[in-house]
Design a protein around this motif. Structure first.
Motif, PDB file in Angstrom:
ATOM      1  N   PHE A   3       0.831  -1.211   0.000  1.00 12.78           N
ATOM      2  CA  PHE A   3       0.000   0.000   0.000  1.00 12.78           C
ATOM      3  C   PHE A   3       0.864   1.260   0.000  1.00 12.78           C
ATOM      4  O   PHE A   3       0.543   2.256  -0.620  1.00 12.78           O
ATOM      5  N   TYR A  21      -5.512  -6.087   5.641  1.00  7.95           N
ATOM      6  CA  TYR A  21      -5.196  -6.110   4.211  1.00  7.95           C
ATOM      7  C   TYR A  21      -3.722  -5.785   4.025  1.00  7.95           C
ATOM      8  O   TYR A  21      -3.263  -4.719   4.422  1.00  7.95           O
ATOM      9  N   ALA A  23      -1.986  -6.136   0.879  1.00  7.30           N
ATOM     10  CA  ALA A  23      -1.666  -5.586  -0.444  1.00  7.30           C
ATOM     11  C   ALA A  23      -2.922  -5.048  -1.098  1.00  7.30           C
ATOM     12  O   ALA A  23      -4.023  -5.559  -0.859  1.00  7.30           O
ATOM     13  N   PRO A  24      -2.775  -4.008  -1.922  1.00  4.01           N
ATOM     14  CA  PRO A  24      -3.965  -3.467  -2.592  1.00  4.01           C
ATOM     15  C   PRO A  24      -4.524  -4.432  -3.635  1.00  4.01           C
ATOM     16  O   PRO A  24      -3.777  -5.226  -4.208  1.00  4.01           O
ATOM     17  N   GLN A  28      -7.598  -0.941  -6.603  1.00  3.47           N
ATOM     18  CA  GLN A  28      -6.956  -0.011  -5.658  1.00  3.47           C
ATOM     19  C   GLN A  28      -5.603   0.440  -6.197  1.00  3.47           C
ATOM     20  O   GLN A  28      -5.289   1.635  -6.173  1.00  3.47           O
ATOM     21  N   GLY A  48     -17.124  -6.078  -4.768  1.00  4.13           N
ATOM     22  CA  GLY A  48     -16.288  -7.192  -4.317  1.00  4.13           C
ATOM     23  C   GLY A  48     -14.837  -7.065  -4.742  1.00  4.13           C
ATOM     24  O   GLY A  48     -13.997  -7.885  -4.381  1.00  4.13           O
ATOM     25  N   THR A  49     -14.537  -6.024  -5.506  1.00  8.70           N
ATOM     26  CA  THR A  49     -13.162  -5.865  -5.999  1.00  8.70           C
ATOM     27  C   THR A  49     -12.324  -4.975  -5.077  1.00  8.70           C
ATOM     28  O   THR A  49     -11.141  -4.781  -5.315  1.00  8.70           O
ATOM     29  N   GLY A  50     -12.957  -4.420  -4.070  1.00  8.05           N
ATOM     30  CA  GLY A  50     -12.242  -3.496  -3.174  1.00  8.05           C
ATOM     31  C   GLY A  50     -12.344  -2.055  -3.651  1.00  8.05           C
ATOM     32  O   GLY A  50     -11.553  -1.200  -3.278  1.00  8.05           O
ATOM     33  N   LYS A  51     -13.374  -1.758  -4.458  1.00  9.73           N
ATOM     34  CA  LYS A  51     -13.493  -0.415  -5.041  1.00  9.73           C
ATOM     35  C   LYS A  51     -13.734   0.671  -3.987  1.00  9.73           C
ATOM     36  O   LYS A  51     -13.344   1.816  -4.184  1.00  9.73           O
ATOM     37  N   ALA A  53     -12.433   1.124  -0.999  1.00  5.17           N
ATOM     38  CA  ALA A  53     -11.170   1.685  -0.497  1.00  5.17           C
ATOM     39  C   ALA A  53     -10.470   2.481  -1.595  1.00  5.17           C
ATOM     40  O   ALA A  53      -9.747   3.440  -1.305  1.00  5.17           O
ATOM     41  N   GLN A  90     -22.079   0.885   4.837  1.00 10.50           N
ATOM     42  CA  GLN A  90     -20.825   0.158   4.611  1.00 10.50           C
ATOM     43  C   GLN A  90     -19.688   1.132   4.287  1.00 10.50           C
ATOM     44  O   GLN A  90     -18.579   1.007   4.802  1.00 10.50           O
ATOM     45  N   PHE A  94     -16.205   1.836   6.421  1.00 10.67           N
ATOM     46  CA  PHE A  94     -14.835   1.799   5.864  1.00 10.67           C
ATOM     47  C   PHE A  94     -14.119   3.133   6.099  1.00 10.67           C
ATOM     48  O   PHE A  94     -12.945   3.153   6.431  1.00 10.67           O
ATOM     49  N   GLU A 312     -18.874 -11.004   5.095  1.00 11.73           N
ATOM     50  CA  GLU A 312     -17.705 -11.840   4.834  1.00 11.73           C
ATOM     51  C   GLU A 312     -18.171 -13.285   4.685  1.00 11.73           C
ATOM     52  O   GLU A 312     -19.034 -13.743   5.422  1.00 11.73           O
ATOM     53  N   ARG A 338     -16.383 -12.418  -2.650  1.00 13.89           N
ATOM     54  CA  ARG A 338     -15.876 -11.069  -2.435  1.00 13.89           C
ATOM     55  C   ARG A 338     -14.399 -11.091  -2.093  1.00 13.89           C
ATOM     56  O   ARG A 338     -13.920 -11.987  -1.431  1.00 13.89           O
TER      57      ARG A 338
HETATM   58  P1  AMP Z   1     -15.841  -3.541  -2.119  1.00 14.57           P
HETATM   59  O1  AMP Z   1     -15.626  -3.989  -3.531  1.00 14.57           O
HETATM   60  O2  AMP Z   1     -15.296  -2.213  -1.838  1.00 14.57           O
HETATM   61  O3  AMP Z   1     -17.274  -3.713  -1.690  1.00 14.57           O
HETATM   62  O4  AMP Z   1     -14.951  -4.511  -1.163  1.00 14.57           O
HETATM   63  C1  AMP Z   1     -15.171  -5.878  -1.075  1.00 14.57           C
HETATM   64  C2  AMP Z   1     -14.503  -6.513   0.128  1.00 14.57           C
HETATM   65  O5  AMP Z   1     -13.094  -6.542  -0.032  1.00 14.57           O
HETATM   66  C3  AMP Z   1     -14.771  -5.836   1.448  1.00 14.57           C
HETATM   67  O6  AMP Z   1     -15.233  -6.825   2.345  1.00 14.57           O
HETATM   68  C4  AMP Z   1     -13.431  -5.288   1.882  1.00 14.57           C
HETATM   69  O7  AMP Z   1     -13.327  -5.381   3.280  1.00 14.57           O
HETATM   70  C5  AMP Z   1     -12.461  -6.188   1.192  1.00 14.57           C
HETATM   71  N1  AMP Z   1     -11.182  -5.530   0.816  1.00 14.57           N
HETATM   72  C6  AMP Z   1     -11.004  -4.258   0.427  1.00 14.57           C
HETATM   73  N2  AMP Z   1      -9.712  -4.031   0.141  1.00 14.57           N
HETATM   74  C7  AMP Z   1      -9.038  -5.191   0.330  1.00 14.57           C
HETATM   75  C8  AMP Z   1      -7.663  -5.589   0.175  1.00 14.57           C
HETATM   76  N3  AMP Z   1      -6.724  -4.751  -0.241  1.00 14.57           N
HETATM   77  N4  AMP Z   1      -7.363  -6.864   0.454  1.00 14.57           N
HETATM   78  C9  AMP Z   1      -8.311  -7.729   0.852  1.00 14.57           C
HETATM   79  N5  AMP Z   1      -9.609  -7.417   1.021  1.00 14.57           N
HETATM   80  C10 AMP Z   1      -9.987  -6.161   0.757  1.00 14.57           C
END
Ligand code: AMP
Length: 416
Positions: A3, A21, A23-24, A28, A48-51, A53, A90, A94, A312, A338
């Motif tokens: 990160f 977490y 790694a991004p 991300q 589910g891709t971590g968008k 963050a 949600q 975050f 989760e 996810r």
């Molecule tokens: P989102 O797509 O933002 O709804 O995130 C989906 C899920 O991925 C959420 O449960 C986050 O907590 C998780 N997440 C976000 N960033 C990371 C990361 N870098 N590594 C692992 N999990 C992550």
């Protein structure tokens, strides 16, 4: 890539590490450096891709790096607009977790609850507001929120907001935000409507993508069960008997259907809860909490109520009814698998729903594996000529023991 190398402040890197977490994710690492530079972004990323963050971390960084001018309560400097209250909550969660080493305030503002606490929170000063369109407009009309100092605007799940009919509300909200701002739009699909929204309201945006457009998240195994309409609940009960199905999200087309399925599951001795828009906000949150904590095995949801559900470890998403919009199929199955965990998605297809599943297959560009359960066969096996469904001459459904044996998840043999 760590990160830290994305240019994030130490406090934010600590914030994400504290969530476990290391790694991004792909979106991300692509979006964060661009967003930190202040440029507009169109992010095509599925849920589910971590968008989340990918836009929240840059917001936290940019706001904390810029000192506030003047005294008095903090003005709203970042606004995130989301289609549903669950998603708003949600995002708020975050923002608080990732930003726990910074001194910024975030508040989710959504309908279905009293405005009182929201007004009090806004009056005390908030840096980041995460809002659903309807309630935000209410606050704007009552002048309990001012958007005149917004520097960053995010439209989260833009395709869903448009699908849900929020286009006029979204336009009104954008018009109330200063022109001089950074705009980020995230969407799982890029329909012409989403594109035109972006073209109209964004300046020279960078496009950041994660995964193939329309291709559901790769780790999800997708299956289709052909089953008679009136045997769907029996099949569902049978699948839920599998001990690996600990946490299952079931989608029903209607609220009435969701209640009916939940009652049938309860009668079969299973722990199930319904979530839909007939329930008030606290009932919905209670159902979601119960599911998150593992108090119930199945959460039976309607489309809209299920938006933004972030639980989760959902083992399986079951489409009790085939979604009528192919885009909804992607959103629904995105609830499992996810953040790169394995997940299953199963769709029950009755005879008359066959065209809908074909439409989904065309949309995702992939043929889905067809299964049938020997105890709950499709009605057209006996009632309708097979050639309507099978292209290959002489092809039929295998009903003997020659097909694949039951898998460990309890899925019976493959038939097509
Ligand atoms: P989102 O797509 O933002 O709804 O995130 C989906 C899920 O991925 C959420 O449960 C986050 O907590 C998780 N997440 C976000 N960033 C990371 C990361 N870098 N590594 C692992 N999990 C992550």
């Amino acid at each position: 890539m760590p990160f830290k190398s994305l240019g994030l402040l130490d406090q934010l890197v600590q914030g994400v590490h504290s969530q476990g977490y290391s790694a991004p994710t792909e979106i991300q690492s692509r979006a964060i450096p661009v967003a930190l530079s202040g440029r507009d972004i169109i992010g095509r990323a599925q849920t589910g891709t971590g968008k989340t963050a990918a836009f929240i971390l840059p917001i936290l960084q940019r706001l904390s790096s810029k000192p506030l001018s003047g005294h008095g309560p903090r003005p709203v400097r970042a606004l995130i607009v989301t289609p549903t209250r669950e998603l708003a909550l949600q995002n708020e969660e975050f923002a608080i977790k990732y930003g726990k080493y910074l001194h910024l305030k975030s508040l989710a503002v959504f309908g279905g609850v009293s405005m009182y606490h929201q007004i009090a929170g806004l009056r005390n000063g908030v840096d980041i507001v995460i809002a659903t369109p309807g309630r935000l407009l209410d606050h704007m009309q009552r002048r309990t929120i001012s958007l005149s100092q917004v520097e960053i605007l995010v439209l989260d799940e833009a395709d869903r907001m448009l699908d849900m009919g929020f286009i006029d509300d979204v336009r009104r909200i954008i018009s109330a935000v200063p022109r001089e701002r950074q705009t980020m739009l995230f969407s799982a699909t890029m329909s012409p409507e989403v594109r035109s929204l972006a073209m109209r309201y964004m300046k020279n945006p960078a496009t950041v993508e994660s995964g193939e457009e329309r291709n559901p998240i790769e780790t999800i195994s997708q299956k289709v069960y052909r089953v008679a309409r009136d045997r769907k609940t029996d099949l569902l009960i049978e699948l839920l008997k599998n001990p690996e199905m600990k946490s299952v999200l079931v989608f029903s087309r209607t609220r009435h259907g969701a209640d009916r399925i939940t009652r049938r599951l309860e009668r079969a001795g299973m722990r199930a809860l319904a979530i839909h828009s007939d329930l008030n906000q606290s009932q919905r949150l209670r159902a979601l909490e119960g599911f998150k904590r593992g108090h119930c095995q199945a959460l039976v949801a309607t489309e809209i109520a299920a938006r933004g559900i972030d639980v989760e470890g959902i083992d399986c998403v079951i489409n009790y009814d085939v979604p009528e919009q192919p885009g909804n199929y992607i959103h629904r199955i995105g609830r499992t698998g996810r953040a790169e965990h394995e997940g299953d998605a199963i769709t029950f297809v009755a005879f008359e729903e066959e065209p809908l599943i074909k439409q989904i297959e065309r949309f995702i560009g992939k043929k889905l594996e067809r299964l049938e359960h020997p105890d709950f066969p499709p009605e057209f096996q006996t009632q309708k000529p097979l050639q309507q469904f099978e292209q290959r001459p002489g092809a039929g459904f295998r009903t003997g023991s020659s097909g694949r044996r039951f898998s460990k998840r309890g899925h019976p043999r493959r038939v097509a």
